[in-house]
Design a protein around this motif. Sequence first.
Motif, PDB file in Angstrom:
ATOM      1  N   GLU A   1       0.833  -1.200   0.000  1.00  0.00           N
ATOM      2  CA  GLU A   1       0.000   0.000   0.000  1.00  0.00           C
ATOM      3  C   GLU A   1       0.878   1.265   0.000  1.00  0.00           C
ATOM      4  N   ALA A   2       1.955   1.245   0.800  1.00  0.00           N
ATOM      5  CA  ALA A   2       2.838   2.422   0.869  1.00  0.00           C
ATOM      6  C   ALA A   2       3.525   2.657  -0.483  1.00  0.00           C
ATOM      7  N   ALA A   3       3.879   1.555  -1.163  1.00  0.00           N
ATOM      8  CA  ALA A   3       4.522   1.688  -2.479  1.00  0.00           C
ATOM      9  C   ALA A   3       3.539   2.287  -3.485  1.00  0.00           C
ATOM     10  N   HIS A   4       2.282   1.819  -3.432  1.00  0.00           N
ATOM     11  CA  HIS A   4       1.265   2.385  -4.344  1.00  0.00           C
ATOM     12  C   HIS A   4       1.064   3.860  -4.064  1.00  0.00           C
ATOM     13  N   GLN A   5       1.046   4.224  -2.787  1.00  0.00           N
ATOM     14  CA  GLN A   5       0.856   5.641  -2.431  1.00  0.00           C
ATOM     15  C   GLN A   5       2.023   6.476  -2.975  1.00  0.00           C
ATOM     16  N   LEU A   6       3.247   5.941  -2.861  1.00  0.00           N
ATOM     17  CA  LEU A   6       4.398   6.701  -3.365  1.00  0.00           C
ATOM     18  C   LEU A   6       4.294   6.906  -4.878  1.00  0.00           C
ATOM     19  N   LEU A   7       3.858   5.862  -5.590  1.00  0.00           N
ATOM     20  CA  LEU A   7       3.697   6.000  -7.048  1.00  0.00           C
ATOM     21  C   LEU A   7       2.605   7.021  -7.375  1.00  0.00           C
ATOM     22  N   ARG A   8       1.510   6.987  -6.572  1.00  0.00           N
ATOM     23  CA  ARG A   8       0.433   7.978  -6.804  1.00  0.00           C
ATOM     24  C   ARG A   8       0.960   9.388  -6.553  1.00  0.00           C
ATOM     25  N   ASP A   9       1.763   9.533  -5.486  1.00  0.00           N
ATOM     26  CA  ASP A   9       2.333  10.860  -5.167  1.00  0.00           C
ATOM     27  C   ASP A   9       3.241  11.341  -6.306  1.00  0.00           C
ATOM     28  N   ALA A  10       4.063  10.419  -6.814  1.00  0.00           N
ATOM     29  CA  ALA A  10       4.996  10.784  -7.892  1.00  0.00           C
ATOM     30  C   ALA A  10       4.229  11.239  -9.127  1.00  0.00           C
ATOM     31  N   LYS A  11       3.176  10.495  -9.476  1.00  0.00           N
ATOM     32  CA  LYS A  11       2.398  10.876 -10.673  1.00  0.00           C
ATOM     33  C   LYS A  11       1.651  12.175 -10.430  1.00  0.00           C
ATOM     34  N   ALA A  12       1.174  12.370  -9.196  1.00  0.00           N
ATOM     35  CA  ALA A  12       0.415  13.596  -8.895  1.00  0.00           C
ATOM     36  C   ALA A  12       1.287  14.838  -9.071  1.00  0.00           C
ATOM     37  N   VAL A  13       2.544  14.782  -8.611  1.00  0.00           N
ATOM     38  CA  VAL A  13       3.387  15.989  -8.737  1.00  0.00           C
ATOM     39  C   VAL A  13       3.804  16.208 -10.190  1.00  0.00           C
ATOM     40  N   GLN A  14       4.006  15.107 -10.914  1.00  0.00           N
ATOM     41  CA  GLN A  14       4.323  15.251 -12.346  1.00  0.00           C
ATOM     42  C   GLN A  14       3.132  15.862 -13.084  1.00  0.00           C
ATOM     43  N   ASP A  15       1.919  15.330 -12.814  1.00  0.00           N
ATOM     44  CA  ASP A  15       0.721  15.846 -13.496  1.00  0.00           C
ATOM     45  C   ASP A  15       0.472  17.308 -13.127  1.00  0.00           C
ATOM     46  N   ALA A  16       0.847  17.698 -11.909  1.00  0.00           N
ATOM     47  CA  ALA A  16       0.627  19.085 -11.478  1.00  0.00           C
ATOM     48  C   ALA A  16       1.635  20.033 -12.138  1.00  0.00           C
TER      49      ALA A  16
ATOM     50  N   ALA B   1       5.328  19.702 -11.821  1.00  0.00           N
ATOM     51  CA  ALA B   1       6.678  19.771 -11.242  1.00  0.00           C
ATOM     52  C   ALA B   1       7.709  19.387 -12.311  1.00  0.00           C
ATOM     53  N   PHE B   2       8.884  20.038 -12.288  1.00  0.00           N
ATOM     54  CA  PHE B   2       9.915  19.712 -13.298  1.00  0.00           C
ATOM     55  C   PHE B   2      10.838  18.600 -12.816  1.00  0.00           C
ATOM     56  N   ALA B   3      10.800  18.273 -11.514  1.00  0.00           N
ATOM     57  CA  ALA B   3      11.646  17.214 -10.948  1.00  0.00           C
ATOM     58  C   ALA B   3      11.052  16.845  -9.592  1.00  0.00           C
ATOM     59  N   VAL B   4      11.453  15.679  -9.092  1.00  0.00           N
ATOM     60  CA  VAL B   4      10.935  15.271  -7.779  1.00  0.00           C
ATOM     61  C   VAL B   4      12.033  14.594  -6.964  1.00  0.00           C
ATOM     62  N   VAL B   5      12.183  15.065  -5.725  1.00  0.00           N
ATOM     63  CA  VAL B   5      13.118  14.426  -4.787  1.00  0.00           C
ATOM     64  C   VAL B   5      12.435  13.200  -4.190  1.00  0.00           C
ATOM     65  N   LEU B   6      13.170  12.075  -4.151  1.00  0.00           N
ATOM     66  CA  LEU B   6      12.696  10.855  -3.474  1.00  0.00           C
ATOM     67  C   LEU B   6      13.618  10.630  -2.285  1.00  0.00           C
ATOM     68  N   GLU B   7      13.098  10.824  -1.083  1.00  0.00           N
ATOM     69  CA  GLU B   7      13.963  10.694   0.098  1.00  0.00           C
ATOM     70  C   GLU B   7      13.629   9.428   0.877  1.00  0.00           C
ATOM     71  N   LEU B   8      14.671   8.654   1.173  1.00  0.00           N
ATOM     72  CA  LEU B   8      14.587   7.441   1.992  1.00  0.00           C
ATOM     73  C   LEU B   8      13.460   6.505   1.538  1.00  0.00           C
ATOM     74  N   VAL B   9      13.680   6.001   0.329  1.00  0.00           N
ATOM     75  CA  VAL B   9      12.701   5.137  -0.332  1.00  0.00           C
ATOM     76  C   VAL B   9      13.471   3.894  -0.794  1.00  0.00           C
ATOM     77  N   PRO B  10      12.898   2.686  -0.681  1.00  0.00           N
ATOM     78  CA  PRO B  10      13.616   1.488  -1.159  1.00  0.00           C
ATOM     79  C   PRO B  10      14.100   1.659  -2.601  1.00  0.00           C
ATOM     80  N   ALA B  11      15.324   1.186  -2.862  1.00  0.00           N
ATOM     81  CA  ALA B  11      15.962   1.409  -4.165  1.00  0.00           C
ATOM     82  C   ALA B  11      15.116   0.888  -5.328  1.00  0.00           C
ATOM     83  N   GLU B  12      14.472  -0.284  -5.143  1.00  0.00           N
ATOM     84  CA  GLU B  12      13.695  -0.883  -6.244  1.00  0.00           C
ATOM     85  C   GLU B  12      12.494  -0.001  -6.579  1.00  0.00           C
TER      86      GLU B  12
END
Length: 294
Positions: free
Chosen positions: A188-203, A205-216
Amino acid sequence: MTQLSAAQKQPAEGALKATGSKALYGGKSTRRITVRDITAAKERGEKWPMLTAYDAMTASVFDEAGIPVMLVGDSAGNCHLGYETTVPVTMDEMTMLSAAVVRGTSRALIVGDLPFGSYQEGPVQALRSATRLVKEAGVGAVKLEGGERSHRQIELLVESGIPVMAHIGLTPQSVNAMGYRVQGRGEEAAHQLLRDAKAVQDAGAFAVVLELVPAELAAEVTRTLHIPTVGIGAGAETDAQVLVWTDMLGLTGGRMPKFVKQYADLRRVMGDAAKAFAEDVVGGTFPLEEHSVH
Ligand code: KIV
């Protein structure tokens, strides 16, 4: 410094070192880098480095070293201003520090962080705060924390002509709610992170910082997005990497997170120099005749 073995020097699989004249790091251009250059780097599959900076002199050293993007992070709270967290940092402080970093540089894109409390009320407050960093400090872009929860703020800033770098995963301004824990573990947390990433791209944003997230997971986000990902504690597959400069150069005291690579030991160098100066003064060996005016 310890010597790296040949195997340790190998780039991560998929890494592409840019060598062309347009490369963000090592390229020929001397004009200030813009967000369009960052977008073009993703299209070329080019990796790039970002460092934090909080003052003009340090920023000028990194600019001369060719660091293409500098973040005036609200990590200034812990690393420069003596607070325990980033939470107390104010707009006045971020404006002053960002202006100093802009003055100390001529090539790097300077990204100013919006501190806690300066955009959470909504898009209009975010626009007022971001406008201050652009007009008074001269930054080329701003950064703010949050994925889906910040998409309306990002939309209005981008519509108003202010480039936005988003920041998801661990968001230190929410330390009181989330602590300092790896984010995105579990389905569920991984899905939320993907939703967050797509949300900022769709809004926008020109880039996104990913902090302390599993490498895969960071690798999957990087493959999914067309905007660059900037990793900190997010493995080797992100488009860019950022470190806090005082951690990277060994000035921050105490235990370092696992993801920090320390490239120098400034705390020791500076401490040794301060002691040598003190001993010269108390021992009468500084100043000497050569340091005196007559
Ligand atoms: O404030 C900061 O320095 C940051 C980086 C750690 C990305 O947000």
